[in-house]
Write a protein that holds these residues in place. Structure first.
Motif, PDB file in Angstrom:
ATOM      1  N   MET A   1      -3.887   3.708  -2.671  1.00 11.25           N
ATOM      2  CA  MET A   1      -3.110   3.348  -2.626  1.00 11.25           C
ATOM      3  C   MET A   1      -3.426   1.852  -2.772  1.00 11.25           C
ATOM      4  O   MET A   1      -4.132   1.108  -3.398  1.00 11.25           O
ATOM      5  CB  MET A   1      -2.980   2.937  -1.248  1.00 11.25           C
ATOM      6  CG  MET A   1      -2.051   3.851   0.064  1.00 11.25           C
ATOM      7  SD  MET A   1      -2.373   2.848   1.610  1.00 11.25           S
ATOM      8  CE  MET A   1      -3.939   2.599   2.288  1.00 11.25           C
TER       9      MET A   1
ATOM     10  N   THR B   1       4.608   1.970   6.054  1.00  8.98           N
ATOM     11  CA  THR B   1       3.314   2.027   7.069  1.00  8.98           C
ATOM     12  C   THR B   1       3.929  -0.222   7.869  1.00  8.98           C
ATOM     13  O   THR B   1       5.169  -0.483   7.287  1.00  8.98           O
ATOM     14  CB  THR B   1       2.638   1.491   6.117  1.00  8.98           C
ATOM     15  OG1 THR B   1       3.405   0.626   5.144  1.00  8.98           O
ATOM     16  CG2 THR B   1       2.053   2.312   5.088  1.00  8.98           C
ATOM     17  N   PRO B   2       2.931  -0.218   8.849  1.00  7.61           N
ATOM     18  CA  PRO B   2       4.148  -0.687   9.712  1.00  7.61           C
ATOM     19  C   PRO B   2       3.761  -2.371   9.643  1.00  7.61           C
ATOM     20  O   PRO B   2       4.925  -3.441   9.041  1.00  7.61           O
ATOM     21  CB  PRO B   2       3.164  -1.062  10.916  1.00  7.61           C
ATOM     22  CG  PRO B   2       2.065  -0.454  10.713  1.00  7.61           C
ATOM     23  CD  PRO B   2       2.459   0.739   9.004  1.00  7.61           C
ATOM     24  N   VAL B   3       2.936  -2.685   8.310  1.00  7.50           N
ATOM     25  CA  VAL B   3       2.504  -4.223   8.404  1.00  7.50           C
ATOM     26  C   VAL B   3       3.617  -4.314   7.051  1.00  7.50           C
ATOM     27  O   VAL B   3       4.121  -5.523   7.428  1.00  7.50           O
ATOM     28  CB  VAL B   3       0.869  -4.433   7.774  1.00  7.50           C
ATOM     29  CG1 VAL B   3       0.850  -5.978   7.326  1.00  7.50           C
ATOM     30  CG2 VAL B   3       0.148  -3.624   8.960  1.00  7.50           C
ATOM     31  N   CYS B   4       3.579  -3.532   5.987  1.00  4.36           N
ATOM     32  CA  CYS B   4       4.328  -3.242   5.025  1.00  4.36           C
ATOM     33  C   CYS B   4       6.010  -3.819   5.665  1.00  4.36           C
ATOM     34  O   CYS B   4       6.610  -4.911   4.081  1.00  4.36           O
ATOM     35  CB  CYS B   4       4.540  -2.227   4.122  1.00  4.36           C
ATOM     36  SG  CYS B   4       3.294  -2.064   3.392  1.00  4.36           S
TER      37      CYS B   4
ATOM     38  N   ALA C   1      -5.252  -4.195   3.176  1.00  2.00           N
ATOM     39  CA  ALA C   1      -3.855  -3.131   3.378  1.00  2.00           C
ATOM     40  C   ALA C   1      -3.325  -4.019   4.910  1.00  2.00           C
ATOM     41  O   ALA C   1      -1.989  -3.773   5.474  1.00  2.00           O
ATOM     42  CB  ALA C   1      -3.993  -1.697   3.454  1.00  2.00           C
TER      43      ALA C   1
ATOM     44  N   PRO D   1       0.970  -1.177  -0.096  1.00  2.00           N
ATOM     45  CA  PRO D   1       0.259  -0.264   0.198  1.00  2.00           C
ATOM     46  C   PRO D   1       1.209   1.296   0.438  1.00  2.00           C
ATOM     47  O   PRO D   1       0.343   1.888  -0.674  1.00  2.00           O
ATOM     48  CB  PRO D   1      -0.662  -0.362   0.858  1.00  2.00           C
ATOM     49  CG  PRO D   1      -1.216  -1.137   1.796  1.00  2.00           C
ATOM     50  CD  PRO D   1       0.104  -2.291   1.215  1.00  2.00           C
TER      51      PRO D   1
ATOM     52  N   ARG E   1      -2.994  -5.687  -0.798  1.00  2.00           N
ATOM     53  CA  ARG E   1      -1.620  -6.583  -1.172  1.00  2.00           C
ATOM     54  C   ARG E   1      -1.538  -7.306  -2.550  1.00  2.00           C
ATOM     55  O   ARG E   1      -2.141  -8.604  -1.788  1.00  2.00           O
ATOM     56  CB  ARG E   1      -1.434  -7.086   0.210  1.00  2.00           C
ATOM     57  CG  ARG E   1      -1.286  -5.594   0.758  1.00  2.00           C
ATOM     58  CD  ARG E   1      -1.071  -6.776   2.603  1.00  2.00           C
ATOM     59  NE  ARG E   1      -1.671  -5.569   3.597  1.00  2.00           N
ATOM     60  CZ  ARG E   1       0.198  -4.738   3.794  1.00  2.00           C
ATOM     61  NH1 ARG E   1       1.146  -5.036   3.300  1.00  2.00           N
ATOM     62  NH2 ARG E   1      -0.179  -3.686   4.596  1.00  2.00           N
TER      63      ARG E   1
HETATM   64  C1  BEZ Z   1       0.292  -1.322   6.518  1.00  2.00           C
HETATM   65  O1  BEZ Z   1       1.248  -1.764   5.697  1.00  2.00           O
HETATM   66  O2  BEZ Z   1       0.680  -1.124   8.283  1.00  2.00           O
HETATM   67  C2  BEZ Z   1      -0.650  -0.561   6.372  1.00  2.00           C
HETATM   68  C3  BEZ Z   1      -0.365   0.044   5.274  1.00  2.00           C
HETATM   69  C4  BEZ Z   1      -1.862   0.665   5.104  1.00  2.00           C
HETATM   70  C5  BEZ Z   1      -3.406   0.227   5.428  1.00  2.00           C
HETATM   71  C6  BEZ Z   1      -2.519  -0.543   6.751  1.00  2.00           C
HETATM   72  C7  BEZ Z   1      -1.963  -0.796   7.179  1.00  2.00           C
END
Ligand code: BEZ
Length: 211
Positions: free
Chosen positions: A119, A42-45, A141, A38, A122
């Motif tokens: 954005m 960013t935390p998850v990415c 996301a 996205p 995934r």
């Molecule tokens: C993430 O990568 O943490 C993330 C990106 C977009 C929306 C929510 C989380």
């Protein structure tokens, strides 16, 4: 573009954290995984890119090259990669595509406007050596992908490409596989010398042929 399984993966040229690339040249004659993020920082990415870097040897063993894409620019990518290396205790060793004009994201249908119009979702594409799309996955996301599952699908696809077999539910490396319906009972002993089990006329299993 509305891509489907079996379609030819569109080629593209891109700026990446590893220099300019031509997608097909980068893949060469091996397998490929193209996956979208996205946004940078960013935390998850951050965890996903770190995990992919940690699995470098696992992808290499499968003759598979990985490429990530995010709609941010190269300067942003470079700073973010430093953070990923630091926080995920790894080295990002694969190209991260910069796609600020969303050319590649649009080509691969990675923007789903009802989820977000600025954005990418995934997306994951697994591409075979003949540049066909073999798998498409779409995650929201907020959910980080399971990279062991991506490796598992590559294993399954490579088995199917080399032997006339398919893999059953929850299959993992070393489990029995399913003999393709196109193989007659008479052909089985020669094709699958490790033996087989005929559970039903349409459900025949055999030990994993390349083990
Ligand atoms: C993430 O990568 O943490 C993330 C990106 C977009 C929306 C929510 C989380």
């Amino acid at each position: 573009m509305d891509l489907r399984l079996g379609d030819t993966a569109p080629n593209f040229q891109a700026q990446t954290s590893k220099g300019d690339i031509d997608f097909y040249e980068y893949l060469g004659d091996g397998w490929g995984v193209l996956f979208s993020h996205p946004a940078d920082y960013t935390p998850v990415c951050t965890t996903e890119l770190g995990r992919t870097a940690q699995l470098k040897d696992d992808f290499a063993q499968r003759n598979t090259k990985v490429l990530a894409i995010s709609v941010d620019g190269l300067d942003s990518h470079e700073g973010w990669i430093n953070d990923i290396n630091e926080t995920q205790n790894t080295t990002v060793n694969f190209p991260l595509i910069a796609d600020p004009d969303r050319k590649i994201a649009d080509l691969y249908g990675m923007i789903h406007p009802n989820a977000s119009n600025n954005m990418t979702v995934r997306s994951v594409f697994i591409i075979s050596p003949d540049k066909k799309i073999k798998l498409m996955l779409t995650y929201p996301a907020s959910t980080g992908r399971n990279f062991n599952e991506i490796l598992r699908v590559i294993d399954s696809l490579q088995l199917t490409a080399n032997y006339s077999v398919a893999t059953p539910a929850d299959w993992k490396e070393g489990d029995d596989v399913v003999i393709a319906p196109s193989i007659s009972d008479d052909e089985i002993p020669e094709r699958f010398p490790k033996g087989h089990t005929k559970v039903k006329p349409y459900l025949r299993t055999t030990p994993q042929p390349n083990k």
